[in-house]
Each structure stands twice: as structure tokens, then as C-alpha cells.
Motif scaffolding. Structure first.
Motif, PDB file in Angstrom:
ATOM      1  N   ALA A 311      -3.365  15.684  -4.730  1.00 14.53           N
ATOM      2  CA  ALA A 311      -2.613  14.470  -4.386  1.00 14.53           C
ATOM      3  C   ALA A 311      -3.019  13.315  -5.306  1.00 14.53           C
ATOM      4  N   VAL A 312      -4.325  13.183  -5.555  1.00 11.91           N
ATOM      5  CA  VAL A 312      -4.803  12.120  -6.449  1.00 11.91           C
ATOM      6  C   VAL A 312      -4.207  12.307  -7.843  1.00 11.91           C
ATOM      7  N   THR A 313      -4.170  13.553  -8.305  1.00 13.87           N
ATOM      8  CA  THR A 313      -3.610  13.842  -9.623  1.00 13.87           C
ATOM      9  C   THR A 313      -2.144  13.401  -9.699  1.00 13.87           C
ATOM     10  N   ARG A 314      -1.361  13.821  -8.699  1.00 16.75           N
ATOM     11  CA  ARG A 314       0.069  13.468  -8.700  1.00 16.75           C
ATOM     12  C   ARG A 314       0.284  11.962  -8.624  1.00 16.75           C
ATOM     13  N   GLN A 315      -0.468  11.299  -7.722  1.00 19.71           N
ATOM     14  CA  GLN A 315      -0.321   9.841  -7.574  1.00 19.71           C
ATOM     15  C   GLN A 315      -0.707   9.110  -8.856  1.00 19.71           C
ATOM     16  N   THR A 316      -1.733   9.628  -9.522  1.00 17.57           N
ATOM     17  CA  THR A 316      -2.187   8.975 -10.758  1.00 17.57           C
ATOM     18  C   THR A 316      -1.119   9.078 -11.846  1.00 17.57           C
ATOM     19  N   ILE A 317      -0.548  10.266 -12.005  1.00 17.36           N
ATOM     20  CA  ILE A 317       0.486  10.455 -13.029  1.00 17.36           C
ATOM     21  C   ILE A 317       1.688   9.551 -12.747  1.00 17.36           C
ATOM     22  N   LYS A 318       2.075   9.510 -11.474  1.00 19.43           N
ATOM     23  CA  LYS A 318       3.193   8.649 -11.064  1.00 19.43           C
ATOM     24  C   LYS A 318       2.891   7.175 -11.383  1.00 19.43           C
ATOM     25  N   ALA A 319       1.674   6.752 -11.066  1.00 15.99           N
ATOM     26  CA  ALA A 319       1.290   5.354 -11.299  1.00 15.99           C
ATOM     27  C   ALA A 319       1.255   5.032 -12.789  1.00 15.99           C
ATOM     28  N   ILE A 320       0.832   5.997 -13.598  1.00 16.23           N
ATOM     29  CA  ILE A 320       0.826   5.772 -15.050  1.00 16.23           C
ATOM     30  C   ILE A 320       2.263   5.593 -15.556  1.00 16.23           C
ATOM     31  N   GLN A 321       3.171   6.428 -15.040  1.00 15.81           N
ATOM     32  CA  GLN A 321       4.583   6.274 -15.420  1.00 15.81           C
ATOM     33  C   GLN A 321       5.108   4.902 -15.017  1.00 15.81           C
ATOM     34  N   ASP A 322       4.801   4.509 -13.775  1.00 14.59           N
ATOM     35  CA  ASP A 322       5.363   3.267 -13.232  1.00 14.59           C
ATOM     36  C   ASP A 322       4.702   2.018 -13.812  1.00 14.59           C
ATOM     37  N   ILE A 323       3.376   2.048 -13.914  1.00 16.10           N
ATOM     38  CA  ILE A 323       2.653   0.825 -14.288  1.00 16.10           C
ATOM     39  C   ILE A 323       2.347   0.807 -15.783  1.00 16.10           C
ATOM     40  N   THR A 324       1.616   1.828 -16.247  1.00 15.88           N
ATOM     41  CA  THR A 324       1.173   1.816 -17.646  1.00 15.88           C
ATOM     42  C   THR A 324       2.354   1.899 -18.611  1.00 15.88           C
ATOM     43  N   PHE A 325       3.263   2.840 -18.319  1.00 17.19           N
ATOM     44  CA  PHE A 325       4.437   2.989 -19.186  1.00 17.19           C
ATOM     45  C   PHE A 325       5.640   2.268 -18.599  1.00 17.19           C
TER      46      PHE A 325
END
Ligand code: 5GP
Ligand code: MN
Ligand code: MN
Length: 333
Positions: A311-325
Motif C-alpha cells: 500500500a505504501v508503495t502504491r500511495q508513494t507512486i501515486k503521490a509522485i505522479q500527482d505532486i512531484t510530476f
């Protein structure tokens, strides 16, 4: 003459004796470097002092020439503290909960370079995210106090600089960092000898673990994100220790096209430790902050309780898409 923060810190430290010097638990090279350098500084000023770290010194930093005893519990502090100097702690809790529990009872100063540091010390807070390492700030305090940057103090400052700048390569490697490093070398520091202690110390378990992780890491987001979850069992199966993962996130960023590296380490007690690395304007601190963590724009982390690694992995990837990129940002390569 405008009083510089380093002068203010030096002036406060001069006034006190029985000094406790603490940096964050699970210390990195900057935490231990800043601790040792500040210890040498107050020793040179003739102060009684003790070094404190809630989790002690990791094996890979055992060689560091510390100027005095390092304790891991408040009960082992051999005097009533006159002043607590907190180093490299972006948040007060990072000094460890046992020291934090008694922290408000004593005068304190906070010297740190993490964005968002809440200025938790009572006598003075010098927080400058423009500084590459806390050890760089301790060097400025030494200058202000008239203590020379030589010997063990210089080695500790150099350790801080090397650790937090990725051996003088990260975006925080300012002219001031090179100037300070040059001064240390001019004062007799042997950079080649330091490299043998800092880098050329890999154990075989660490080497084998990295080999395995190089094979298991994966790419997400069209190759722009490298992800590697690591379980305790995996670490243990090689006879490695969790500190052996230090630097692996940077290693993942070496892959061409990877903008963000995500390392997710399982820890005892159903916890996991998230480490994020990026470069330039790619903000990973905000991603770590979603999990209650923090750090710097390009190097951030979080410690997550009751964690489900997937779950942490999925949430992190999603957050990188939304916030970082996130929307409105141009792709950089
Ligand atoms: P690392 O990934 O090397 O453990 O940490 C990278 C950066 O993130 C460091 O500057 C560190 O201070 C910060 N950091 C790491 N873990 C945590 C955490 O659990 N909480 C907060 N607030 N910052 C962290
Ligand atoms: Mn640190
Ligand atoms: Mn630091």
C-alpha cells in the motif's frame, strides 16, 4: 556589524557548561559528523560535555574520531545538563523520545538545515535550508568561536559535507561547500585517507544484498520512477544490516531517465522506512510529508507505523505522479 547566526550560537554556547550534544537517531554521516565536530568545538572551549544519540553509532561510522563519550539514554548523562545542542534534527522527536521527554527542562539551541524545522529550542534556533550540511553550520560556529578547523574537528566536518552532498555532487554543493572543504584540506585533512574510511568499506553481505536489489528493482511511470521494496527477511538472508541500504536510493537514481528513486525498507515492529531521492525542482519532500515525514526537496524520508509495504508503495507512486510530476510542471528529460 550585523550579528551573524553563527556568532549568536557561539555566544550562547560560551555562556554554558555541562553540554549535551545530540543529533537524530539512526544517524547518517552528517548527524555523526556534526555531533563530533560540535564536541571538538566545546572541548576546545574547555567545556564539560557528553555526546548523545538515541540509537548509537552505526557500524559503518565506528571509525569516526569522536572527542568524547557517546551515550544513548538520558540516565547515562553524567551531569545535570546546562545546555542541550540539537543538531541535524528537522523535528524535535528525531532526537529520540527519551531525551525529548526531559528536553523542555533544560536550555537548548537547535542548529539544522531542514526546511520546515519548527524552531523547537528555547534559547536559539539557527535553521538554514541553504546550508548543505549541519556540519557546515558547526564549522561556521567554530569560526565564530575562534576554534581552528583542524584534526578531528576537521575530519568530522568533512564527513558531514561528503555525506549530505553525495561526495560533492548534489544540488546543494555550493561554492561555500568547496571553499570550506578546501580550508579543511589546507589545514592538513587527508581526503584520500578519508575516502578509504568513508567509501571503501563494503562488507560482502552488503555487496551481495545490493546485487540482489539491483535485480529486483522496477521502473514505474514510463521509467521515471525506480522503486525497490526491501523486506527484513531479504536483508537478513545475506547477513546484512539495514544501514547497508544507505546509498541505495542514490544508486537507483543513476538509471538513465529515472527522476525519482523510491526505497521502501521494512523495519521491526510492523514499521517501514521510506527514502526518496530526486534532483532539480522535483519535490520529494512533499511526498514524504504525506506520510508524516520530511527532509529536503531532493532527499526526503518518512517512518511509517503499521505499514503495509504494498500500500505504501502504491500511495508513494501515486503521490509522485500527482505532486512531484504534478500538473503544470514540464518534463525535464
Ligand atoms: P534518508 O532517506 O537518508 O533516511 O533521509 C533523507 C532525508 O529525509 C534526511 O534529510 C532526513 O532528515 C529526512 N528524513 C528521513 N526519515 C525521516 C523521517 O522519518 N521523518 C522526517 N521528518 N524526516 C526524515
Ligand atoms: Mn541527517
Ligand atoms: Mn543533514
Amino acid at each position: 556589524h550585523i550579528i551573524q547566526p553563527a556568532e549568536e550560537m557561539a555566544a550562547i554556547i560560551q555562556q554554558f557548561d555541562n553540554i549535551v550534544i545530540v543529533a537524530h537517531g539512526s544517524p547518517d554521516g552528517d548527524a555523526i559528523g556534526a555531533t563530533g565536530a560540535m564536541g571538538s568545538l566545546v572541548k576546545a572551549l574547555g567545556k564539560r560535555f557528553v555526546l548523545y544519540n538515541a540509537t548509537g553509532i552505526p557500524d559503518y561510522l565506528e571509525w569516526v574520531p569522536l572527542p568524547g563519550k557517546l551515550v544513548t539514554k538520558p540516565s547515562a548523562i553524567p551531569f545535570k545538563p546546562g545546555l542541550i545542542i540539537v543538531l541535524d534534527c528537522g523535528d524535535a522527536w528525531r532526537m529520540g523520545k527519551e531525551l525529548l521527554a526531559v528536553f523542555p527542562e533544560y536550555p537548548s539551541v537547535n542548529i539544522d538545515h531542514h526546511l520546515g524545522n519548527p524552531m523547537f529550542a528555547s534559547l536559539g534556533n539557527w535553521v538554514d535550508p541553504g546550508m548543505a550540511a549541519t556540519g557546515q553550520m558547526v564549522a561556521a560556529v567554530a569560526d565564530a568561536a575562534g576554534v581552528p578547523l583542524t584534526g578531528e574537528l576537521a575530519q568530522c566536518v568533512y564527513l558531514s559535507l561528503v555525506s549530505d552532498t553525495g561526495s560533492f555532487t548534489h544540488g546543494n554543493t555550493s561554492a561555500a561547500v568547496f571553499t570550506l572543504a578546501a580550508r579543511l584540506v589546507a589545514n592538513g585533512l587527508d581526503a584520500a585517507a578519508m575516502r578509504e574510511k568513508l567509501d571503501n568499506q563494503w562488507s560482502m553481505p552488503k555487496t551481495k544484498l545490493w546485487g540482489k536489489l539491483m535485480q529486483t528493482l522496477s521502473l514505474e511511470c514510463d521509467g521515471m520512477v525506480a522503486v525497490c521494496p526491501v523486506t527484513m527477511e531479504e536483508i537478513g538472508s545475506f547477513g546484512a544490516v539495514r544501514e547497508d541500504l544507505e546509498g541505495f536510493a542514490e544508486q537507483m537514481r543513476r538509471i538513465k531517465g529515472v527522476r525519482v528513486a523510491v526505497l521502501i525498507r521494512q523495519d521491526p515492529g510492523n514499521r517501514c522506512k521510506l527514502s526518496l531521492r530526486s534532483s532539480g525542482s522535483d519535490d520529494v519532500r512533499s511526498v514524504a510529508a504525506l506520510f508524516g515525514g520530511g527532509g529536503h526537496l531532493n532527499a526526503a524520508g518518512a517512518t511509517i507505523d503499521d505499514a503495509d509495504m504494498d500500500a505504501v508503495t502504491r500511495q508513494t507512486i501515486k503521490a509522485i505522479q500527482d505532486i512531484t510530476f504534478g500538473a503544470g510542471k514540464e518534463e525535464k528529460r
